[in-house]
Design a protein around this motif. Structure first.
Motif, mmCIF file in Angstrom:
data_model
loop_
_atom_site.group_PDB
_atom_site.id
_atom_site.type_symbol
_atom_site.label_atom_id
_atom_site.label_comp_id
_atom_site.label_asym_id
_atom_site.label_seq_id
_atom_site.Cartn_x
_atom_site.Cartn_y
_atom_site.Cartn_z
ATOM 1 N N ALA A 99 38.659 10.827 -6.529
ATOM 2 C CA ALA A 99 38.236 9.944 -5.456
ATOM 3 C C ALA A 99 36.961 9.945 -4.844
ATOM 4 C CB ALA A 99 39.390 9.058 -4.465
ATOM 5 N N ALA A 100 36.802 11.362 -4.188
ATOM 6 C CA ALA A 100 35.943 11.584 -3.468
ATOM 7 C C ALA A 100 34.703 11.926 -4.636
ATOM 8 C CB ALA A 100 36.135 13.110 -2.713
ATOM 9 N N ARG A 101 34.700 12.311 -5.623
ATOM 10 C CA ARG A 101 33.663 12.557 -6.594
ATOM 11 C C ARG A 101 33.171 11.296 -6.966
ATOM 12 N NH1 ARG A 101 37.447 16.826 -8.833
ATOM 13 N NH2 ARG A 101 36.888 18.776 -7.991
ATOM 14 N N GLU A 104 34.430 7.208 -3.498
ATOM 15 C CA GLU A 104 35.248 6.078 -2.863
ATOM 16 C C GLU A 104 35.600 6.476 -1.301
ATOM 17 O OE1 GLU A 104 38.772 5.743 -5.206
ATOM 18 O OE2 GLU A 104 37.484 6.164 -7.170
ATOM 19 N N LEU A 105 34.970 7.385 -0.855
ATOM 20 C CA LEU A 105 35.238 7.826 0.423
ATOM 21 C C LEU A 105 34.184 7.486 1.414
ATOM 22 C CD1 LEU A 105 37.308 11.211 -0.179
ATOM 23 C CD2 LEU A 105 38.100 9.064 0.127
ATOM 24 N N GLY A 106 33.213 6.660 1.058
ATOM 25 C CA GLY A 106 32.159 6.371 2.000
ATOM 26 C C GLY A 106 31.037 7.398 1.835
ATOM 27 N N ARG A 107 31.214 8.255 1.263
ATOM 28 C CA ARG A 107 30.323 9.540 1.313
ATOM 29 C C ARG A 107 30.312 10.123 -0.211
ATOM 30 N NH1 ARG A 107 29.983 14.360 5.702
ATOM 31 N NH2 ARG A 107 28.208 15.229 4.873
ATOM 32 N N ASP A 108 29.105 10.611 -0.456
ATOM 33 C CA ASP A 108 28.915 11.303 -1.744
ATOM 34 C C ASP A 108 29.778 12.520 -1.897
ATOM 35 O OD1 ASP A 108 28.263 12.966 -4.044
ATOM 36 O OD2 ASP A 108 26.138 12.653 -3.899
#
Length: 133
Positions: A99-101, A104-108
């Motif tokens: 999700a991070a990649r 999806e967490l509001g940051r690259d």
């Protein structure tokens, strides 16, 4: 220097283990885990955060929803493996990393350097798995 932002949720599962070392846990039993997901970055983004707390909590909740109130012995994702606390930590952490990649967490996700997931099995026992990004 490392900044860490942690969000917390929980899940309730049923499972059993294979192997004499597990004693009575070889029988079907339930477990309730408090789940901490820690996101690590060397610097804050332009808004002064590691990740968006709301998005991180929402993504974690979605991952845990796919596990909670289920018998993991019947889940094809875990066929042939013991769903130990350690293995469940890795399962959750790898999905959070995906999700991070995907942003999806509001940051690259490339701006984060690790995600650590801790499952608290009780007030005296827990496990952590950390995945580098």
């Amino acid at each position: 220097m490392t900044y860490t932002l942690t969000v917390r949720d929980h899940m309730m599962i049923a499972h059993s283990f294979t192997g004499a070392m597990f004693g009575p846990a070889q029988q079907l039993h339930g477990a309730t885990f408090v789940v901490d997901a820690a996101f690590r970055a060397a610097r804050l983004d332009e808004h002064g955060v590691v990740v968006d707390i709301g998005r991180a909590a929402e993504v974690l909740r979605g991952i845990l929803a796919s596990l909670t109130y289920r018998n993991l012995d019947e889940d094809p994702r875990f066929t042939g493996v013991n769903t130990t606390t350690e293995r469940l930590c890795a399962f959750v952490a790898e999905r959070l990393a995906t999700a991070a990649r995907a942003g999806e967490l509001g940051r690259d996700g490339a701006d984060l350097h690790a995600i650590a997931v801790t499952l608290h099995e009780s007030h005296i026992a827990w496990a952590t798995y950390e995945v580098a990004l």
